[in-house]
Design a protein around this motif. Structure first.
Motif, PDB file in Angstrom:
ATOM      1  N   ARG A 121      49.752  16.927  62.241  1.00 31.31           N
ATOM      2  CA  ARG A 121      49.629  16.188  61.170  1.00 31.31           C
ATOM      3  C   ARG A 121      47.994  16.039  61.090  1.00 31.31           C
ATOM      4  N   LYS A 128      47.927   4.558  50.192  1.00 29.81           N
ATOM      5  CA  LYS A 128      48.853   4.809  48.774  1.00 29.81           C
ATOM      6  C   LYS A 128      49.065   6.563  48.540  1.00 29.81           C
ATOM      7  N   ARG A 129      47.751   6.687  48.596  1.00 26.65           N
ATOM      8  CA  ARG A 129      47.589   8.253  47.983  1.00 26.65           C
ATOM      9  C   ARG A 129      48.063   9.584  48.993  1.00 26.65           C
ATOM     10  N   TYR A 130      47.665   9.055  50.706  1.00 23.57           N
ATOM     11  CA  TYR A 130      47.937  10.342  51.267  1.00 23.57           C
ATOM     12  C   TYR A 130      48.392   9.566  52.640  1.00 23.57           C
ATOM     13  N   SER A 131      49.070   9.036  52.965  1.00 28.46           N
ATOM     14  CA  SER A 131      49.852   8.434  53.787  1.00 28.46           C
ATOM     15  C   SER A 131      50.997   9.344  54.491  1.00 28.46           C
ATOM     16  N   GLU A 132      52.009   9.849  53.044  1.00 27.52           N
ATOM     17  CA  GLU A 132      53.034  10.699  53.671  1.00 27.52           C
ATOM     18  C   GLU A 132      52.851  11.849  54.131  1.00 27.52           C
ATOM     19  N   ASP A 133      51.201  12.650  53.708  1.00 25.22           N
ATOM     20  CA  ASP A 133      51.016  14.258  53.463  1.00 25.22           C
ATOM     21  C   ASP A 133      50.091  13.799  55.422  1.00 25.22           C
ATOM     22  N   TYR A 134      48.865  12.352  55.791  1.00 20.11           N
ATOM     23  CA  TYR A 134      48.218  12.479  55.987  1.00 20.11           C
ATOM     24  C   TYR A 134      48.218  11.376  57.693  1.00 20.11           C
TER      25      TYR A 134
END
Length: 574
Positions: free
Chosen positions: A8, A30-36
């Motif tokens: 990850r 908010k924008r990136y925590s699901e992927d990074y």
């Protein structure tokens, strides 16, 4: 150790101000925590600890945003440590809105960029959502993903690293935007792959697509077709044939197609030409952080396609004749195209060096041009580059991300006369060795069972004559240039090196016999009316991407004027 597919990627935020850290962390989360993975720190020392912890876990860091660039206790800064641990990481100085007007901040940005410590700066969010902030961040992440290859692979190539064709296939597919993995024929992965499809390795590369299709040593045309690229030529007569899809050819295609002309572009390799292989073009108008040659080429190609230009990929023009109603272009292997006008934008190729000992390594360890595709393959290796121009400088900077040592071999006494100042400064800051007044006169290697492997070069000082043997695993050659214009009709005036003479120089060089028409030649027109030349293939051109683009756009007005003078009207665009 996790595989690339399991890792990850991490985003590291280092802000000394609590308010700035909270603001950036809020937008990033908010924008990136699901992927990074997201890590926030308050100091550069803490950020370095986070970077090292990620490396120890086998993770990769995609982006670091930091406002503290002060020297670390052991030397360097958080940015130099980030690049040491993660060569592909994107690094940006975090600043507040309007801070660029402060001399201290402006000096810091310019100094860090000159020293190749940061890629650019990022302005802290001023509101939520801050789309300007996210636009910058996502641009960085896209650049990182393209450079790192941290995405599911599309294609597996089974082939020997010492085979030139293996490198050529990887380069062509990567230039087309595909994620390619090369595996050795005797590896466990290769044996399992081949057993699964009932195939055997017979000394030539095998290419397996994501959908399971397997090709044995496919042609370049087959590779293009697997990427959805057209290779066929139209049967109708076109208004304009553009030979070459480098910057000049793509610009001509964009402007001609946008103005209603029926345009076909013929490219024998990959769109972008030599510029398409450049890792970063910093001095192209409109891209403050710079833009990779591949990205610039892809944008131009898509723009031309959207306006209706047609493309014949992996097709080579090998001959031409002037017909009563236009031009007949002979296209290998056994085809032709009829066009009312032609723009030649085929560029040049790097001049070969006459060192017989290096011939066995061409395509596997000795490369003409400095493709960014080959850079990652040089991880931990000793690399040399021959050349003193901007292309050589850009290649050296990119290779310095991965190679253990990068040396630039220059014939002159210094780089100042042949290379942009910003590149010279960055080369010095990146630790690239500059070997002046040297030329390559020999080299060699060993056969480790899988093919010949380069291990040394022999250099000779141009003034003293002293010869030196240096260890080297790869050599990139970016010297001189040769235009391939031998296929042109005899009526097209060229100089002794093969460059096409255009405009008023035709009359001054060849007289009225070279230009028998009543009107004067157009600025980019050759000695045959309706046949134009732009970019590097034209004598007197300025060897810059922006110059080629300018000529490609300007020539279209001359094409219009020529077509308007013909008895038949231009064809309708299809």
């Amino acid at each position: 150790m996790p595989t690339p597919a399991q890792r990850r990627a991490v985003l590291v935020i280092s802000a000394t101000s609590g308010a700035a850290r909270e603001s950036v962390l809020g937008e990033i989360g908010k924008r990136y925590s699901e992927d990074y993975g997201v890590v926030a720190t308050a100091t550069a020392v803490e950020a370095v600890a986070a970077l090292r912890a990620a490396a120890d876990r086998g993770d990769t860091v995609a982006l670091i945003l930091a406002d503290d660039h002060s020297p670390l206790p052991g030397g360097g800064t958080v940015f130099t440590e980030a690049r040491r641990l993660f060569p592909d990481v994107r690094r940006a100085l975090l600043i507040e809105w309007g801070a660029w007007a402060e001399s201290e901040t402006a000096d810091a940005v310019l100094r860090l960029m000159e020293a190749n410590q940061i890629d650019y700066y990022v302005i802290s969010p001023r509101r939520s959502p801050d789309e300007y902030f996210h636009h910058t961040v996502t641009d960085f992440l896209l650049e990182w993903r393209r450079a790192s290859g941290e995405r599911p692979r599309d294609i597996t190539v089974v082939g020997s690293e010492s085979a030139p064709r293996t490198h050529e296939i990887r380069r062509l597919l990567t230039r087309a935007g595909r994620r390619v993995d090369v595996v050795a024929p005797d590896s466990g992965e290769a044996r399992a792959l081949l057993a699964g499809v009932g195939a055997t390795y017979a000394g030539v590369p095998l290419v397996r697509l994501a959908d399971g299709r397997l090709f044995t040593d496919p042609t370049n045309a087959q590779l293009a077709e697997t990427n959805g690229l057209t290779t066929d030529l139209p049967t109708d007569t076109v208004d304009l044939a553009v030979v070459g899809a480098g910057p000049g050819g793509l610009a001509a295609a964009v402007y001609a197609a946008s103005e209603g002309l029926n345009v076909v572009v013929i490219e024998h390799e990959a769109a972008g030409g030599q510029a398409g292989s450049s890792s970063l073009i910093r001095n192209y108008l409109g891209f403050a952080r710079g833009i990779s040659g591949a990205d610039l080429s892809e944008r131009a190609y898509q723009q031309a396609w959207a306006f209706g230009a047609r493309f014949a990929h992996t097709r080579e023009v090998v001959g031409m004749s002037v017909e009563p109603d236009g031009f007949r272009l002979e296209v290998a292997p056994d085809d032709h195209l009829l066009a009312r006008s032609v723009v030649l934008a085929s560029g040049v190729t790097y001049r070969r060096i006459t060192v017989p000992e290096l011939a066995p390594f061409v395509g596997s360890a000795v490369f003409y041009g400095a493709s960014a595709v080959e850079a990652k393959a040089q991880t931990g290796r000793i690399v040399h580059i021959v050349g003193g121009g901007n292309s050589a400088g850009q290649a050296a900077l990119h290779l310095a991300r991965y190679a253990a040592s990068v040396s630039l071999i220059v014939r002159g006494a210094n780089l100042a006369e042949s290379m942009s100042r910003y590149l010279v400064d960055q080369l010095e800051a990146s630790g690239v060795h500059i070997l002046t007044e040297q030329r390559v006169i020999g080299g060699g290697g060993v056969d480790d069972g899988s093919g010949a492997r380069l291990d040394h070069l022999v250099l000779r000082h141009r003034v003293t004559g002293v010869e030196t043997t240096v260890a080297s695993d790869a050599l990139f050659i970016t010297i001189g240039a040769v235009p391939h214009t031998g296929w042109l009709a005899d009526g097209i005036l060229r100089d002794q090196w093969g460059y096409v003479i255009t405009g008023n120089d035709i009359v001054s060089e060849g007289g009225r016999r070279a230009w028998p028409y009543e009107r004067p030649p157009a600025p980019l027109e050759s000695s045959v009316a309706g046949f134009f030349a732009v970019g590097d293939v034209r004598r007197g051109s300025i060897k810059r991407v922006a110059s080629a683009v300018g000529e490609g756009s300007v020539v279209v007005s001359s094409v219009h004027a020529f077509l308007a003078s013909l008895p038949t009207a231009p064809a309708a665009r299809r």
